[in-house]
Scaffold this active site. Structure first.
Site, PDB file in Angstrom:
ATOM      1  N   ARG A  78      -7.439 -33.287  23.210  1.00 36.73           N
ATOM      2  CA  ARG A  78      -8.350 -32.790  24.432  1.00 36.73           C
ATOM      3  C   ARG A  78      -7.848 -31.442  23.941  1.00 36.73           C
ATOM      4  NH1 ARG A  78      -3.803 -29.997  24.454  1.00 36.73           N
ATOM      5  NH2 ARG A  78      -2.194 -30.215  26.176  1.00 36.73           N
ATOM      6  N   GLN A  99      -2.622 -36.947  28.800  1.00 38.19           N
ATOM      7  CA  GLN A  99      -1.743 -35.858  28.120  1.00 38.19           C
ATOM      8  C   GLN A  99      -0.594 -35.273  29.255  1.00 38.19           C
ATOM      9  OE1 GLN A  99      -5.089 -35.275  28.151  1.00 38.19           O
ATOM     10  NE2 GLN A  99      -4.609 -32.973  29.738  1.00 38.19           N
ATOM     11  N   HIS A 139      -6.771 -37.579  25.615  1.00 47.57           N
ATOM     12  CA  HIS A 139      -6.562 -37.158  24.055  1.00 47.57           C
ATOM     13  C   HIS A 139      -7.779 -38.795  24.270  1.00 47.57           C
ATOM     14  CE1 HIS A 139      -3.488 -34.637  24.292  1.00 47.57           C
ATOM     15  NE2 HIS A 139      -2.973 -35.131  24.013  1.00 47.57           N
ATOM     16  N   SER A 182       6.397 -37.335  22.142  1.00 48.56           N
ATOM     17  CA  SER A 182       4.710 -36.515  23.377  1.00 48.56           C
ATOM     18  C   SER A 182       3.809 -37.867  23.815  1.00 48.56           C
ATOM     19  CB  SER A 182       4.272 -35.769  21.981  1.00 48.56           C
ATOM     20  OG  SER A 182       3.241 -36.106  21.143  1.00 48.56           O
ATOM     21  N   CYS A 183       3.018 -36.987  23.891  1.00 43.65           N
ATOM     22  CA  CYS A 183       1.889 -38.336  24.754  1.00 43.65           C
ATOM     23  C   CYS A 183       1.290 -38.793  24.262  1.00 43.65           C
ATOM     24  CB  CYS A 183       1.036 -36.736  25.648  1.00 43.65           C
ATOM     25  SG  CYS A 183       0.210 -35.921  24.960  1.00 43.65           S
ATOM     26  N   ASN A 184       0.816 -38.226  22.969  1.00 45.43           N
ATOM     27  CA  ASN A 184       0.062 -39.306  22.410  1.00 45.43           C
ATOM     28  C   ASN A 184       1.273 -40.317  21.252  1.00 45.43           C
ATOM     29  OD1 ASN A 184      -2.830 -38.580  22.059  1.00 45.43           O
ATOM     30  ND2 ASN A 184      -2.083 -36.526  21.013  1.00 45.43           N
ATOM     31  N   THR A 225       3.274 -28.094  33.938  1.00 43.87           N
ATOM     32  CA  THR A 225       2.184 -29.258  33.114  1.00 43.87           C
ATOM     33  C   THR A 225       3.120 -30.722  34.025  1.00 43.87           C
ATOM     34  OG1 THR A 225       0.856 -27.670  32.419  1.00 43.87           O
ATOM     35  CG2 THR A 225      -0.103 -30.047  32.720  1.00 43.87           C
ATOM     36  N   ILE A 226       3.850 -30.406  32.537  1.00 51.26           N
ATOM     37  CA  ILE A 226       4.912 -31.857  32.690  1.00 51.26           C
ATOM     38  C   ILE A 226       6.191 -31.633  34.020  1.00 51.26           C
ATOM     39  CG2 ILE A 226       6.196 -33.151  31.376  1.00 51.26           C
ATOM     40  CD1 ILE A 226       3.533 -32.740  30.987  1.00 51.26           C
ATOM     41  N   HIS A 247       2.022 -37.366  14.214  1.00 46.35           N
ATOM     42  CA  HIS A 247       1.948 -37.702  15.844  1.00 46.35           C
ATOM     43  C   HIS A 247       3.175 -39.633  14.648  1.00 46.35           C
ATOM     44  CE1 HIS A 247      -0.976 -35.594  16.399  1.00 46.35           C
ATOM     45  NE2 HIS A 247       0.023 -35.943  18.113  1.00 46.35           N
ATOM     46  N   GLY A 248       2.701 -39.774  13.993  1.00 42.34           N
ATOM     47  CA  GLY A 248       2.917 -40.974  12.689  1.00 42.34           C
ATOM     48  C   GLY A 248       4.592 -40.889  12.542  1.00 42.34           C
TER      49      GLY A 248
HETATM   50  N1  LIG Z   1       0.533 -30.667  28.636  1.00 40.76           N
HETATM   51  C1  LIG Z   1       1.079 -32.179  27.635  1.00 40.76           C
HETATM   52  O1  LIG Z   1      -0.798 -32.173  27.919  1.00 40.76           O
HETATM   53  C2  LIG Z   1       1.989 -31.920  27.468  1.00 40.76           C
HETATM   54  C3  LIG Z   1       2.949 -30.790  27.002  1.00 40.76           C
HETATM   55  N2  LIG Z   1       3.974 -31.851  26.863  1.00 40.76           N
HETATM   56  C4  LIG Z   1       5.425 -30.822  26.289  1.00 40.76           C
HETATM   57  O2  LIG Z   1       6.172 -30.930  27.349  1.00 40.76           O
HETATM   58  C5  LIG Z   1       6.313 -29.276  27.257  1.00 40.76           C
HETATM   59  C6  LIG Z   1       5.729 -28.399  28.489  1.00 40.76           C
HETATM   60  O3  LIG Z   1       4.542 -27.963  28.140  1.00 40.76           O
HETATM   61  P1  LIG Z   1       3.579 -28.108  29.140  1.00 40.76           P
HETATM   62  O4  LIG Z   1       4.092 -28.294  30.556  1.00 40.76           O
HETATM   63  O5  LIG Z   1       2.056 -28.168  29.497  1.00 40.76           O
HETATM   64  O6  LIG Z   1       3.993 -26.324  29.892  1.00 40.76           O
HETATM   65  P2  LIG Z   1       3.212 -25.209  30.219  1.00 40.76           P
HETATM   66  O7  LIG Z   1       2.923 -24.599  29.994  1.00 40.76           O
HETATM   67  O8  LIG Z   1       2.683 -25.998  31.607  1.00 40.76           O
HETATM   68  O9  LIG Z   1       4.479 -25.792  32.118  1.00 40.76           O
HETATM   69  C7  LIG Z   1       6.083 -24.867  31.319  1.00 40.76           C
HETATM   70  C8  LIG Z   1       6.857 -24.057  32.164  1.00 40.76           C
HETATM   71  O10 LIG Z   1       7.856 -23.623  31.826  1.00 40.76           O
HETATM   72  C9  LIG Z   1       7.717 -22.104  32.704  1.00 40.76           C
HETATM   73  N3  LIG Z   1       9.218 -21.448  31.562  1.00 40.76           N
HETATM   74  C10 LIG Z   1       9.186 -20.907  30.516  1.00 40.76           C
HETATM   75  N4  LIG Z   1       9.216 -19.858  29.870  1.00 40.76           N
HETATM   76  C11 LIG Z   1      10.919 -20.518  30.031  1.00 40.76           C
HETATM   77  C12 LIG Z   1      11.876 -20.801  30.719  1.00 40.76           C
HETATM   78  N5  LIG Z   1      12.547 -19.800  29.700  1.00 40.76           N
HETATM   79  N6  LIG Z   1      13.086 -20.465  30.990  1.00 40.76           N
HETATM   80  C13 LIG Z   1      12.877 -21.262  32.805  1.00 40.76           C
HETATM   81  N7  LIG Z   1      10.972 -22.196  32.880  1.00 40.76           N
HETATM   82  C14 LIG Z   1      10.536 -21.480  31.193  1.00 40.76           C
HETATM   83  C15 LIG Z   1       6.907 -21.815  32.425  1.00 40.76           C
HETATM   84  O11 LIG Z   1       6.693 -20.870  33.667  1.00 40.76           O
HETATM   85  P3  LIG Z   1       6.358 -19.701  33.944  1.00 40.76           P
HETATM   86  O12 LIG Z   1       4.586 -19.983  34.375  1.00 40.76           O
HETATM   87  O13 LIG Z   1       6.220 -19.498  35.072  1.00 40.76           O
HETATM   88  O14 LIG Z   1       6.123 -18.352  32.754  1.00 40.76           O
HETATM   89  C16 LIG Z   1       5.807 -22.897  33.346  1.00 40.76           C
HETATM   90  O15 LIG Z   1       6.114 -23.407  33.878  1.00 40.76           O
HETATM   91  C17 LIG Z   1       6.118 -29.030  25.888  1.00 40.76           C
HETATM   92  O16 LIG Z   1       7.246 -29.617  24.853  1.00 40.76           O
HETATM   93  C18 LIG Z   1       5.225 -29.589  24.877  1.00 40.76           C
HETATM   94  O17 LIG Z   1       4.604 -29.854  24.217  1.00 40.76           O
HETATM   95  C19 LIG Z   1       4.585 -33.620  26.429  1.00 40.76           C
HETATM   96  C20 LIG Z   1       3.347 -34.056  26.432  1.00 40.76           C
HETATM   97  C21 LIG Z   1       1.936 -33.057  27.550  1.00 40.76           C
HETATM   98  O1  LIG Z   2       2.281 -33.448  23.607  1.00 41.49           O
HETATM   99  C1  LIG Z   2       0.951 -33.425  23.205  1.00 41.49           C
HETATM  100  O2  LIG Z   2       0.215 -33.460  22.040  1.00 41.49           O
HETATM  101  P1  LIG Z   2       0.626 -34.216  20.932  1.00 41.49           P
HETATM  102  O3  LIG Z   2       0.816 -35.706  21.303  1.00 41.49           O
HETATM  103  O4  LIG Z   2      -0.700 -34.532  20.429  1.00 41.49           O
HETATM  104  O5  LIG Z   2       1.587 -33.391  20.415  1.00 41.49           O
HETATM  105  C2  LIG Z   2       0.158 -32.815  24.789  1.00 41.49           C
HETATM  106  O6  LIG Z   2      -0.933 -32.782  24.430  1.00 41.49           O
HETATM  107  C3  LIG Z   2       0.664 -31.085  24.306  1.00 41.49           C
HETATM  108  O7  LIG Z   2      -0.296 -30.847  22.967  1.00 41.49           O
HETATM  109  P2  LIG Z   2      -0.845 -29.268  23.034  1.00 41.49           P
HETATM  110  O8  LIG Z   2       0.807 -28.810  21.656  1.00 41.49           O
HETATM  111  O9  LIG Z   2      -2.233 -29.503  22.102  1.00 41.49           O
HETATM  112  O10 LIG Z   2      -0.508 -28.855  24.194  1.00 41.49           O
END
Ligand SMILES: NC(=O)C1=CN([C@@H]2O[C@H](COP(=O)(O)OP(=O)(O)OC[C@H]3O[C@@H](n4cnc5c(N)ncnc54)[C@H](OP(=O)(O)O)[C@@H]3O)[C@@H](O)[C@H]2O)C=CC1
Ligand SMILES: O=C(OP(=O)(O)O)[C@H](O)COP(=O)(O)O
Length: 340
Positions: free
Chosen positions: A168, A302, A220, A139-141, A11-12, A194-195
């Site tokens: 969300r 997010q 969110h 994080s996003c929030n 996602t990110i 978050h705080g």
């Molecule tokens: N989603 C959100 O809203 C937000 C997320 N974050 C943070 O961003 C980070 C990523 O979250 P998000 O993008 O949602 O996660 P996702 O699950 O959407 O994506 C994670 C990716 O990492 C890959 N992956 C898993 N294990 C490994 C590994 N060992 N080596 C290399 N790649 C790997 C997965 O690939 P595969 O599918 O092939 O296993 C997947 O493509 C987290 O720290 C999250 O808290 C921050 C802000 C917002």
């Molecule tokens: O960084 C996020 O949220 P957060 O700021 O509440 O930790 C993203 O929305 C990921 O949240 P999740 O831990 O519910 O997947």
């Protein structure tokens, strides 16, 4: 050109890869997946070399017709800096790989502050990222909180903040998570993370946050109250928000009063993936009560707001010596992004 690898193309990660590709001073040298999937196909269509965490899975990718450039270790060696966007908890385990090859790395908010010892927000501490090997984009929030609290603090001083995050339940493409029919206290304890997370960027801010999760997927919503040190001025705050490149002001006449309305607006604007990189403050909610209490609602996409922050963090750590304002302007211009 700054050579950037994105470890974790989810996602990110996929958004960061596209945003990096749009920058004139950066290029993507690789992205990574663990298994063949639709996102792996998209990486190929975008022209990003695809690396895999476990090279013994190479045959799985090849039998799916997905070309593999090599292992994640090889990808790291090809990069100047790695953006780690693997799921929370996995990123910390990757730290030794980045250390082994002497590479700079940026983690996401799912990892603890300690993973890098430095947490980043473009609007707050861009210069502090310069010269660092490791950083973590909050994080996003927390990113949304950092932007608006810094703005209010610069204008009037912030005595204390009390905020609730209505989060969300899952990302739009995620069918595994819930809730489907509940409001979940997440966490039930107070404060939410978050705080304290905000204090890793703005340590002097007195803040208590609470959080709950609802059955939606897009954005969110924050209910924010700040006690100001000086008497607040609504017009001045609105003007500052209008001038902030990462905070959008949702005007009353638009009729937008919901995340659904924002989703439609982002889509009509033609934003890629309907991404809202800006925090979305509802103009009509911005209120001053008893001279020094500031209230507002803001919606945070997010999947998107941290993406532009990652680009700035890359530039601060690995780029030429420029200011936060210059980097933010370059990042946004390269994405054709102007806050709403
Ligand atoms: N989603 C959100 O809203 C937000 C997320 N974050 C943070 O961003 C980070 C990523 O979250 P998000 O993008 O949602 O996660 P996702 O699950 O959407 O994506 C994670 C990716 O990492 C890959 N992956 C898993 N294990 C490994 C590994 N060992 N080596 C290399 N790649 C790997 C997965 O690939 P595969 O599918 O092939 O296993 C997947 O493509 C987290 O720290 C999250 O808290 C921050 C802000 C917002
Ligand atoms: O960084 C996020 O949220 P957060 O700021 O509440 O930790 C993203 O929305 C990921 O949240 P999740 O831990 O519910 O997947």
């Amino acid at each position: 050109m700054i050579k950037v690898a994105v470890n974790g193309y989810g996602t990110i990660g996929k958004r960061v890869a596209d945003a990096v590709s749009a920058q004139p001073d950066m290029e993507i040298v690789g992205v990574s997946k663990t298994r063949p999937s639709a996102e792996a196909v998209i990486a190929g269509k975008r022209g990003y070399p695809l690396y895999i965490a476990d090279i013994s899975k190479k045959a799985d990718f090849e039998s799916a017709g997905i070309a593999i450039a090599g292992s994640v270790e090889e990808m790291i060696q090809a990069a100047d800096i790695v953006v780690d966007a693997t799921p929370g908890g996995i990123g910390a385990k990757n730290r030794e790989l980045y250390e082994k090859y002497g590479k700079m790395a940026i983690w996401q908010g799912g990892e603890a502050h300690d993973v890098a010892g430095f947490s980043f927000s473009s609007s707050c501490n861009f210069d502090d990222a310069k010269g660092r090997t490791f950083a973590r984009v909050v994080s996003c929030n927390t990113t949304g909180l950092c932007r608006i609290i810094k703005l209010a603090d610069d204008a009037f001083g912030v005595e204390k903040v009390r905020a609730t995050m209505v989060r969300r339940g899952a990302d739009p493409g995620d069918s595994k998570r819930g809730p489907v029919d509940a409001i979940v206290l997440n966490p039930v304890t107070i404060p939410s993370h978050h705080g304290p997370d905000l204090q890793t960027v703005l340590p002097e801010i007195d803040i208590v946050t609470t959080a709950l999760v609802v059955p939606t997927t897009f954005m969110h919503m924050h209910i924010l109250q700040m006690d100001l040190k000086e008497t607040g001025d609504r017009d001045k705050i609105l003007e500052m928000i209008k001038n902030h490149s990462r905070i959008g002001l949702i005007k009353g006449f638009t009729g937008i009063k919901s995340t659904a309305g924002l989703k439609e607006y982002a889509s009509d604007l033609g934003r890629p993936r309907s991404d809202l990189w800006e925090s979305c403050v509802f103009e009509d909610s911005v209120s001053i009560v008893d001279d020094k209490e500031l209230y507002l609602f803001q919606a945070i996409h997010q999947e998107a707001d941290v993406v532009v922050e990652n680009v700035d963090c890359i530039r601060a750590m690995a780029g030429d010596d420029i200011t936060a304002a210059e980097s933010i302007a370059l990042t946004d211009r390269s994405l054709n992004f102007e806050a709403i």
